[in-house]
Design a protein around this motif. Structure first.
Motif, PDB file in Angstrom:
ATOM      1  N   PRO A  75      28.429  52.552  42.780  1.00  0.00           N
ATOM      2  CA  PRO A  75      29.714  51.923  43.114  1.00  0.00           C
ATOM      3  C   PRO A  75      30.702  52.917  43.717  1.00  0.00           C
ATOM      4  CG  PRO A  75      29.057  51.421  40.853  1.00  0.00           C
ATOM      5  CD  PRO A  75      28.118  52.453  41.350  1.00  0.00           C
ATOM      6  N   LEU A  76      30.760  54.106  43.129  1.00  0.00           N
ATOM      7  CA  LEU A  76      31.672  55.123  43.660  1.00  0.00           C
ATOM      8  C   LEU A  76      31.318  55.493  45.098  1.00  0.00           C
ATOM      9  CD1 LEU A  76      32.393  57.775  40.885  1.00  0.00           C
ATOM     10  CD2 LEU A  76      34.023  56.461  42.228  1.00  0.00           C
TER      11      LEU A  76
ATOM     12  N   GLY B 111      32.099  52.601  47.447  1.00  0.00           N
ATOM     13  CA  GLY B 111      33.555  52.496  47.572  1.00  0.00           C
ATOM     14  C   GLY B 111      34.112  53.554  48.504  1.00  0.00           C
ATOM     15  N   ALA B 112      33.663  54.788  48.307  1.00  0.00           N
ATOM     16  CA  ALA B 112      34.138  55.867  49.167  1.00  0.00           C
ATOM     17  C   ALA B 112      33.717  55.619  50.613  1.00  0.00           C
ATOM     18  CB  ALA B 112      33.603  57.209  48.670  1.00  0.00           C
TER      19      ALA B 112
ATOM     20  N   ILE C  69      33.275  52.663  52.014  1.00  0.00           N
ATOM     21  CA  ILE C  69      34.162  51.611  52.539  1.00  0.00           C
ATOM     22  C   ILE C  69      35.495  52.222  52.956  1.00  0.00           C
ATOM     23  CG2 ILE C  69      35.459  49.532  51.944  1.00  0.00           C
ATOM     24  CD1 ILE C  69      33.195  48.724  50.123  1.00  0.00           C
ATOM     25  N   TYR C  70      36.008  53.110  52.088  1.00  0.00           N
ATOM     26  CA  TYR C  70      37.282  53.735  52.437  1.00  0.00           C
ATOM     27  C   TYR C  70      37.171  54.444  53.781  1.00  0.00           C
ATOM     28  CZ  TYR C  70      41.361  56.638  52.573  1.00  0.00           C
ATOM     29  OH  TYR C  70      42.519  57.223  52.999  1.00  0.00           O
TER      30      TYR C  70
ATOM     31  N   ILE D 223      26.405  62.673  40.667  1.00  0.00           N
ATOM     32  CA  ILE D 223      27.188  63.530  41.565  1.00  0.00           C
ATOM     33  C   ILE D 223      26.380  63.841  42.825  1.00  0.00           C
ATOM     34  CG2 ILE D 223      28.298  65.787  41.824  1.00  0.00           C
ATOM     35  CD1 ILE D 223      28.902  65.741  38.857  1.00  0.00           C
TER      36      ILE D 223
ATOM     37  N   ILE E  30      26.249  60.583  45.229  1.00  0.00           N
ATOM     38  CA  ILE E  30      27.465  60.063  45.855  1.00  0.00           C
ATOM     39  C   ILE E  30      27.620  60.429  47.346  1.00  0.00           C
ATOM     40  CG2 ILE E  30      29.997  60.285  45.815  1.00  0.00           C
ATOM     41  CD1 ILE E  30      29.802  60.052  42.761  1.00  0.00           C
TER      42      ILE E  30
ATOM     43  N   THR F 264      27.818  57.685  50.305  1.00  0.00           N
ATOM     44  CA  THR F 264      29.095  57.545  51.009  1.00  0.00           C
ATOM     45  C   THR F 264      28.902  57.603  52.519  1.00  0.00           C
ATOM     46  OG1 THR F 264      30.282  58.567  49.177  1.00  0.00           O
ATOM     47  CG2 THR F 264      31.365  58.580  51.318  1.00  0.00           C
TER      48      THR F 264
ATOM     49  N   ILE G 299      39.648  51.319  46.418  1.00  0.00           N
ATOM     50  CA  ILE G 299      38.780  51.975  47.388  1.00  0.00           C
ATOM     51  C   ILE G 299      39.242  53.413  47.636  1.00  0.00           C
ATOM     52  CG2 ILE G 299      38.225  51.921  49.853  1.00  0.00           C
ATOM     53  CD1 ILE G 299      36.596  50.065  48.129  1.00  0.00           C
TER      54      ILE G 299
ATOM     55  N   CYS H 174      37.990  55.560  44.905  1.00  0.00           N
ATOM     56  CA  CYS H 174      36.594  55.967  45.114  1.00  0.00           C
ATOM     57  C   CYS H 174      36.521  57.131  46.088  1.00  0.00           C
ATOM     58  CB  CYS H 174      35.772  54.808  45.669  1.00  0.00           C
ATOM     59  SG  CYS H 174      35.488  53.498  44.493  1.00  0.00           S
ATOM     60  N   GLY H 175      37.270  57.024  47.186  1.00  0.00           N
ATOM     61  CA  GLY H 175      37.250  58.084  48.182  1.00  0.00           C
ATOM     62  C   GLY H 175      37.767  59.389  47.618  1.00  0.00           C
TER      63      GLY H 175
ATOM     64  N   SER I   7      37.728  60.298  44.647  1.00  0.00           N
ATOM     65  CA  SER I   7      36.862  60.858  43.609  1.00  0.00           C
ATOM     66  C   SER I   7      35.908  61.893  44.198  1.00  0.00           C
ATOM     67  CB  SER I   7      36.087  59.750  42.910  1.00  0.00           C
ATOM     68  OG  SER I   7      35.076  59.265  43.748  1.00  0.00           O
TER      69      SER I   7
ATOM     70  N   LEU J  14      35.623  65.498  42.688  1.00  0.00           N
ATOM     71  CA  LEU J  14      34.366  66.088  42.217  1.00  0.00           C
ATOM     72  C   LEU J  14      34.222  67.519  42.702  1.00  0.00           C
ATOM     73  CD1 LEU J  14      31.725  63.249  42.511  1.00  0.00           C
ATOM     74  CD2 LEU J  14      32.438  64.472  40.463  1.00  0.00           C
TER      75      LEU J  14
END
Lengths: 294, 344
Positions: free
Chosen positions: A95-96, A99-100, A102-103, A157, A160, A164, B50, B53-54, B56, B60
């Motif tokens: 999901p993360l 989501g990233a 999509i951003y 980690i 992701i 993304t 959103i 999420c970005g 994050s 990280l």
């Protein structure tokens, strides 16, 4: 040439023996390189199949490891543990990552977007052992012991950045007109993004997710001091958990023949797991609407 | 690219249909979408989620840096820069110097590149320029397959196939014919720097060759046709028309391979011998930055020991980040003008 109209006569200038020879030599060398590269690949797969199938049996798939010296036993708990850790990793990371992505594709045409894009690439290049150290510091130290959660977090980690960037790439392939059509019908931006844009790119996004999954499925280094390994069954999130790559590693460097055999069988199972998921990707991608888009 | 313009104002915002000019039937069909309520708030919330999420991803990387720096502070205070120039790694007496690991990482990676680069470039040249068309995709797929094999399986194969092969055949031959260089002397254990270099080479070939293929396809077709029209042979065309134009990108691929080799852990740990010594001979066992962490981290007793291992990790992190950034920049200089991969 006295001729006032020199017609191009290609045959008149033969390519010298030296140049012809260099051309053949280069072709030969390149072909040799291909063979030299394919050789280890073939050798690895041949050994995997030969040794792996030779040591694979029902006990291997259904039993937990036996103590040193006792014959038999298997890696059932490690296979299940790997699946378990990968599930945790996917739950946290997918999901993360999406989501990233999509951003980046829908809102990321600015400084913040560029920075996220850059850090995602940086994160992609971080050696996996370092992700292990960080997960150790963040989860293991806080919990007080090694755990499946820590292993899952470490793998998440690593998943992701791949997810993304793949999601971004796939969403950008969706034609603007599709989005505009939705806006034209009065659909709000969030609904358009989720139900129209993301939906259209689903198969591509799934491909990205599965690539990330296949990439971390065989990872060993980040699990060494997070999931840690376990000789028994474990389904608790906060307890040390066996994982297939860890088990292969510890058996491979052990001095026992029986364990070496099991390491080969484990490696075969691991490869099968990865190949099956990659094949699933290919099927999903070939059926999708964005066929051949990438 | 054009659809990136979506972020432009006017398109993004909610556009209330004040006067639905739609036919009654179709209006009924779109009812669920229109009934979504005040989409202004929903859009805002969605954007924030959103954005979270970005961000994050940023968080990280920030966390990684923070963890590595704070947790290695103890060792930094105790040894300072000497940490990287001391060659004594003695956990019992709390003496930690990382030079043998730095040396091992550099030597094994350089050795891997020396072996891998000619092979990888050869493979890329063959696939993009020489191979019959029907063979192109299968070959590309198969070489990429090398990248999909987990490193622990490379290690397993190396222990039971590569190392015995080296011990029995390769090392005695090298010692006999090239022993005078000093690089190939000492007892042939099989395990050691040479084995690590070879297994790393096998592992980085697919990375280098796939980047090389990418930058070679980025070279315009006209370039090739022009050189051929001047009467060049195929090899001359590849050398002057393709490789010369793609060299920055190829260098980028090589450096990317270097980054991968430096960070590679499991396969190296399994065959390098894990002894913190600096030896000239490639037959001797060694140790790398990544493999010392893999071997000793979970058994490290004492804060200074753990902190020293994390400092090793910090050094590895910084080096791989720099190496990767250089590589990406070099690849970008070749592929930036490239049109979307439609008819390349």
């Amino acid at each position: 040439m006295p001729d006032s109209h020199p017609s191009p006569d290609f045959a008149a200038a033969p390519i010298s023996l030296w140049r012809r020879g260099m051309n053949s030599l280069a072709t030969l060398l390149a072909a040799t390189a291909v063979i030299l590269v394919l050789l280890p690949l073939a050798a690895i797969f041949a050994y995997l199949l030969y040794k792996g199938f030779g040591s694979l049996n029902w006990a291997f798939l259904t039993q937990t490891p036996k103590p040193v010296g006792e014959p038999g036993g298997g890696m059932a708990n490690a296979i299940a543990g790997s699946v378990y850790i990968l599930l945790i990793a996917s739950t946290l990371g997918v999901p993360l990552g999406i989501g990233a992505g999509i951003y980046l594709s829908e809102y990321g045409r600015n400084q913040v977007g560029n920075m996220i894009r850059f850090t995602a690439d940086v994160l992609n290049g971080v050696p996996s052992i370092i992700i292990g150290i960080v997960a150790y510091g963040l989860v293991v130290l806080r919990q007080g012991h090694f755990s499946a959660l820590a292993g899952g977090a470490a793998l998440a980690i690593m998943m992701i950045p791949t997810i993304t960037r793949a999601t971004e790439e796939m969403l950008l392939l969706v034609p603007t007109a599709v989005r505009e059509a939705a806006y034209g019908l009065g659909v709000s931006k969030w609904r358009t993004t989720l139900s129209i844009t993301l939906r259209t790119a689903t198969s591509g996004v799934i491909t990205g997710v599965m690539l990330a999954f296949a990439r971390v499925a065989g990872e060993t280094a980040p699990l060494l001091f997070t999931a840690f390994g376990n000789q028994y069954w474990n389904w608790k999130v906060d307890q040390p958990t066996a994982a297939l790559p860890l088990q292969i590693f510890s058996y491979a460097i052990s001095p026992f023949d029986e364990w070496h055999r099991q390491a080969w069988a484990g490696a075969l199972i691991l490869i099968i797991l990865i190949v099956v998921s990659v094949t699933a990707v290919r099927i999903a991608a070939s059926r999708g609407m964005l066929k051949g888009a990438s | 690219m054009a659809n990136r313009a979506l972020g432009a104002p006017g398109l993004g915002g909610p556009q209330p249909l004040t006067k639905p000019g739609l036919a009654a039937s179709s209006q009924a069909r779109y009812q669920p979408l229109l009934k979504a309520g005040d989409s202004r708030i929903a859009d805002r919330l969605f954007f924030l989620a959103i954005l979270g999420c970005g961000l994050s991803v940023l968080a990280l990387v920030g966390l990684i840096v923070y963890e590595l720096i704070t947790k290695s502070a103890l060792s930094w205070q105790a040894f300072g820069l000497k940490f990287f120039f001391g060659s004594e790694w003695d956990p019992v007496n709390n003496q930690f110097g990382a030079l043998p690991f730095v040396y091992g990482s550099i030597v094994s990676s350089i050795l891997a590149l020396i072996l891998a680069v000619p092979l990888a470039v050869g493979v890329a040249v063959f696939i993009t320029e020489m191979s019959p068309r029907w063979l192109r995709n299968p070959l590309a797929f198969v070489t990429e397959l090398l990248a999909a094999i987990p490193s622990v399986i490379y290690g397993l194969w190396a222990i039971f196939v590569l190392v015995p092969l080296l011990r029995q055949y390769v090392q005695p031959a090298l010692a006999r014919y090239l022993g005078w260089t000093g690089l190939f002397e000492g007892p042939p254990y099989g395990i050691g720097m040479l084995a690590a270099g070879i297994i790393l080479a096998i592992m980085v070939v697919p990375i280098i060759s796939s980047i090389t293929r990418e930058v070679m396809t980025a070279v315009p077709q006209q370039q090739r046709e022009a050189v051929l029209a001047l009467g060049a042979t195929r090899w001359e065309m590849i050398r002057t028309g393709v490789l010369r134009n793609a060299r920055a990108g190829i260098l980028g691929g090589v450096i990317l391979g270097l980054g991968r080799a430096l960070g590679e852990t499991m396969a190296v740990t399994m065959v390098i011998g894990n002894r913190p010594e600096i030896a000239k001979s490639l037959f001797a066992p060694g140790y790398t930055l990544a493999s010392v962490i893999a071997n000793e981290f979970s058994e490290a007793t004492g804060d200074l020991y753990l902190s020293s291992l994390i400092e090793v990790g910090l050094a590895l992190f910084i080096v791989t980040i720099i190496v990767n950034m250089i590589a990406q920049f070099l690849v970008w200089t070749v592929t930036r003008g490239m049109p979307a991969r439609s008819n390349a």
